[in-house]
Design a protein around this motif. Sequence first.
Motif, PDB file in Angstrom:
ATOM      1  N   ASP A 103       0.846  -1.198   0.000  1.00  0.00           N
ATOM      2  CA  ASP A 103       0.000   0.000   0.000  1.00  0.00           C
ATOM      3  C   ASP A 103       0.882   1.249   0.000  1.00  0.00           C
ATOM      4  N   PRO A 104       0.819   2.074  -1.038  1.00  0.00           N
ATOM      5  CA  PRO A 104       1.681   3.265  -1.100  1.00  0.00           C
ATOM      6  C   PRO A 104       1.369   4.311  -0.035  1.00  0.00           C
ATOM      7  N   MET A 105       0.220   4.187   0.647  1.00  0.00           N
ATOM      8  CA  MET A 105      -0.115   5.145   1.705  1.00  0.00           C
ATOM      9  C   MET A 105       0.787   4.981   2.924  1.00  0.00           C
ATOM     10  N   PHE A 106       1.337   3.767   3.120  1.00  0.00           N
ATOM     11  CA  PHE A 106       2.168   3.491   4.285  1.00  0.00           C
ATOM     12  C   PHE A 106       3.650   3.545   3.913  1.00  0.00           C
ATOM     13  N   PHE A 107       4.396   4.332   4.679  1.00  0.00           N
ATOM     14  CA  PHE A 107       5.846   4.398   4.479  1.00  0.00           C
ATOM     15  C   PHE A 107       6.496   3.193   5.147  1.00  0.00           C
ATOM     16  N   LYS A 108       7.487   2.614   4.479  1.00  0.00           N
ATOM     17  CA  LYS A 108       8.192   1.445   5.005  1.00  0.00           C
ATOM     18  C   LYS A 108       9.669   1.761   5.195  1.00  0.00           C
ATOM     19  N   PRO A 109      10.142   1.923   6.426  1.00  0.00           N
ATOM     20  CA  PRO A 109      11.582   2.081   6.641  1.00  0.00           C
ATOM     21  C   PRO A 109      12.318   0.811   6.224  1.00  0.00           C
ATOM     22  N   PRO A 110      13.628   0.878   6.013  1.00  0.00           N
ATOM     23  CA  PRO A 110      14.384  -0.336   5.698  1.00  0.00           C
ATOM     24  C   PRO A 110      14.180  -1.396   6.775  1.00  0.00           C
ATOM     25  N   MET A 111      13.999  -2.645   6.350  1.00  0.00           N
ATOM     26  CA  MET A 111      13.787  -3.735   7.300  1.00  0.00           C
ATOM     27  C   MET A 111      15.053  -3.954   8.136  1.00  0.00           C
ATOM     28  N   PHE A 112      14.872  -4.116   9.445  1.00  0.00           N
ATOM     29  CA  PHE A 112      15.989  -4.330  10.368  1.00  0.00           C
ATOM     30  C   PHE A 112      15.980  -5.804  10.749  1.00  0.00           C
ATOM     31  N   ASN A 113      16.926  -6.583  10.188  1.00  0.00           N
ATOM     32  CA  ASN A 113      16.908  -8.025  10.406  1.00  0.00           C
ATOM     33  C   ASN A 113      17.923  -8.467  11.449  1.00  0.00           C
ATOM     34  N   ALA A 114      18.049  -9.777  11.647  1.00  0.00           N
ATOM     35  CA  ALA A 114      18.931 -10.314  12.691  1.00  0.00           C
ATOM     36  C   ALA A 114      20.395  -9.967  12.439  1.00  0.00           C
ATOM     37  N   HIS A 115      20.796  -9.941  11.169  1.00  0.00           N
ATOM     38  CA  HIS A 115      22.185  -9.599  10.847  1.00  0.00           C
ATOM     39  C   HIS A 115      22.486  -8.141  11.214  1.00  0.00           C
ATOM     40  N   HIS A 116      21.521  -7.257  10.974  1.00  0.00           N
ATOM     41  CA  HIS A 116      21.691  -5.859  11.382  1.00  0.00           C
ATOM     42  C   HIS A 116      21.812  -5.758  12.907  1.00  0.00           C
ATOM     43  N   ALA A 117      20.948  -6.502  13.615  1.00  0.00           N
ATOM     44  CA  ALA A 117      20.965  -6.468  15.081  1.00  0.00           C
ATOM     45  C   ALA A 117      22.295  -6.988  15.619  1.00  0.00           C
ATOM     46  N   LEU A 118      22.833  -8.002  14.975  1.00  0.00           N
ATOM     47  CA  LEU A 118      24.131  -8.546  15.390  1.00  0.00           C
ATOM     48  C   LEU A 118      25.235  -7.529  15.146  1.00  0.00           C
ATOM     49  N   ALA A 119      25.246  -6.920  13.969  1.00  0.00           N
ATOM     50  CA  ALA A 119      26.274  -5.936  13.631  1.00  0.00           C
ATOM     51  C   ALA A 119      26.209  -4.714  14.541  1.00  0.00           C
ATOM     52  N   ALA A 120      25.004  -4.377  14.999  1.00  0.00           N
ATOM     53  CA  ALA A 120      24.832  -3.206  15.874  1.00  0.00           C
ATOM     54  C   ALA A 120      25.129  -3.515  17.338  1.00  0.00           C
ATOM     55  N   GLY A 121      25.427  -4.792  17.634  1.00  0.00           N
ATOM     56  CA  GLY A 121      25.722  -5.173  19.009  1.00  0.00           C
ATOM     57  C   GLY A 121      24.498  -5.370  19.872  1.00  0.00           C
ATOM     58  N   ILE A 122      23.331  -5.496  19.235  1.00  0.00           N
ATOM     59  CA  ILE A 122      22.085  -5.688  19.974  1.00  0.00           C
ATOM     60  C   ILE A 122      21.895  -7.158  20.320  1.00  0.00           C
ATOM     61  N   TYR A 123      22.270  -8.034  19.393  1.00  0.00           N
ATOM     62  CA  TYR A 123      22.158  -9.473  19.620  1.00  0.00           C
ATOM     63  C   TYR A 123      23.490 -10.047  20.100  1.00  0.00           C
ATOM     64  N   ASP A 124      23.390 -11.058  20.945  1.00  0.00           N
ATOM     65  CA  ASP A 124      24.570 -11.757  21.446  1.00  0.00           C
ATOM     66  C   ASP A 124      25.120 -12.671  20.346  1.00  0.00           C
ATOM     67  N   ALA A 125      26.395 -12.521  20.011  1.00  0.00           N
ATOM     68  CA  ALA A 125      26.986 -13.257  18.893  1.00  0.00           C
ATOM     69  C   ALA A 125      26.992 -14.765  19.141  1.00  0.00           C
ATOM     70  N   ASP A 126      27.303 -15.199  20.357  1.00  0.00           N
ATOM     71  CA  ASP A 126      27.344 -16.632  20.644  1.00  0.00           C
ATOM     72  C   ASP A 126      25.955 -17.259  20.509  1.00  0.00           C
ATOM     73  N   PHE A 127      24.942 -16.564  21.041  1.00  0.00           N
ATOM     74  CA  PHE A 127      23.575 -17.095  20.921  1.00  0.00           C
ATOM     75  C   PHE A 127      23.134 -17.101  19.468  1.00  0.00           C
ATOM     76  N   PHE A 128      23.501 -16.076  18.723  1.00  0.00           N
ATOM     77  CA  PHE A 128      23.169 -15.975  17.302  1.00  0.00           C
ATOM     78  C   PHE A 128      23.728 -17.179  16.543  1.00  0.00           C
ATOM     79  N   ASN A 129      24.989 -17.522  16.809  1.00  0.00           N
ATOM     80  CA  ASN A 129      25.619 -18.657  16.129  1.00  0.00           C
ATOM     81  C   ASN A 129      25.008 -19.985  16.564  1.00  0.00           C
ATOM     82  N   LEU A 130      24.678 -20.088  17.866  1.00  0.00           N
ATOM     83  CA  LEU A 130      24.028 -21.306  18.356  1.00  0.00           C
ATOM     84  C   LEU A 130      22.684 -21.520  17.666  1.00  0.00           C
ATOM     85  N   LEU A 131      21.911 -20.465  17.563  1.00  0.00           N
ATOM     86  CA  LEU A 131      20.604 -20.557  16.925  1.00  0.00           C
ATOM     87  C   LEU A 131      20.749 -20.955  15.461  1.00  0.00           C
TER      88      LEU A 131
END
Length: 218
Positions: free
Chosen positions: A181-209
């Motif tokens: 729907d063009p009425m709704f603005f969509k920011p860039p999707m923030f995925n797990a890789h972004h969260a890991l790179a930003a230091g939000i996700y724990d790297a060890d848990f990320f790799n375990l998962l």
Amino acid sequence: LLWLKHVCNVTPRPQQLMYMAQMDEHPFISIVAVPRSGKSKAIQFKNLKWCATIPREDLRYFAPAVYQARKNLKETIDHILESSILSQFIESRLGRKQISSTHFAFMNRSNGEAFGQDSQLESVNATIEHIDEFDDMNLETVKTRIFGRAAGKNENGMPTRIILTGWIQEERGNLYSISQDPMFFKPPMFNAHHALAAGIYDADFFNLLREQLTPDEW
């Protein structure tokens, strides 16, 4: 940024600042990000700033169940109580502060409440709607019962703001549909890789998962 630091005692992350700036620019916005990445906090702080600085804001949190919507409301109220400035701005009526687990009201007549999709919505007005877990909502209910709560012209002159949040499913679900729907603005999707790179996700848990899931699940 300065308002958040000095009034709410928080320093937001860069992507949270991006969301808040985009919420100012786009009244209808669909924010898609992985869980625990800070999107809900960003929206709560932006909603709180609107309510504290603009009179007669009617903030309404929605979710599939009332308890889910009240989680966002509770966290917003926690931000108020943790602020020495905002906690003094709560309205008093007949000697009682207008703040509880189900609502808050400021001296400028801005207020906040929370509802589930099956809640009684008669006489409920909204200038701001945050609809969380949007993929789990009944889309017809949203269109016929929830969007309509924000249909009236706002007394404070502000545009109606609708914020949808969740995690998109591949080419299906409500968030995917609304992304077309063009009425709704969509920011860039923030995925797990972004969260890991930003230091939000724990790297060890990320790799375990990643090791525990099949390639399709991952």
